[in-house]
Design an enzyme around this catalytic site. Structure first.
Site: not given
Ligand code: NI
Length: 169
Positions: A49, A137
């Site tokens: 991210q 993720h």
């Molecule tokens: Ni997330």
């Protein structure tokens, strides 16, 4: 400085690589992850991210002034069990999109800390859910893959807007 990466960036869909050595590059990545998590007021954040395809996630602590965040390097689940529970989740990389995700409520995770020491932690409820979200993720999985068809329809417009403005490469 790194910044928050939004869907549909390809880095979010890659399976992240294991961390081979916890060196200064990894430690500064971790520091930036914590910084961005706080800035964005997330409960957790995973390295993809912030644009780094590495198997690291961090979670926020419960102290009001912060500072007791937890860092998980090369995490793996030793136990994931219990009856599936439904709960609404959001994701920093999917602004304004929320959906119900079914997950098991009890998790034991093993990981390395920033000193390279192996530790295990056990959680039930919200933090167990957060760990599974962050672990997703690291495997290129997002909540839009896990939410119900109905939730995908509810979020369709916002998702389409995000996908048309995003820098997909
Ligand atoms: Ni997330």
């Amino acid at each position: 400085m790194r910044k928050l990466i939004l869907h549909p960036d390809a880095v979010l869909r890659r399976r992240a690589d294991s961390v081979e050595a916890i060196d200064s590059v990894i430690l500064s990545l971790v520091a930036e992850m914590i910084h961005i998590m706080r800035e964005e007021q997330g409960l957790g954040i995973a390295a993809p991210q912030v644009g780094a395809s590495k198997r690291i996630f961090v979670t926020e602590g419960e102290a009001e002034d912060g500072g007791d965040e937890k860092v998980f390097i090369n995490p793996k689940f030793l136990v994931v069990d219990g009856l599936l529970e439904s709960y609404e989740e959001g994701c920093l990389s999917l602004p304004d999109i929320r959906g119900t995700v079914r997950r098991q409520p009890h998790v034991i995770v093993e990981a390395l800390d920033v000193h390279g020491k192996t530790f295990t932690m056990e959680e039930s409820g919200l933090m167990a859910r957060c760990w599974q979200h962050e672990m997703d993720h690291l495997d290129g999985v997002l909540i839009i893959d896990r939410m119900s068809v109905i939730d995908r329809i509810v979020n369709r417009k916002r998702l389409r807007a995000l996908e048309s403005t995003g820098d997909s490469d």
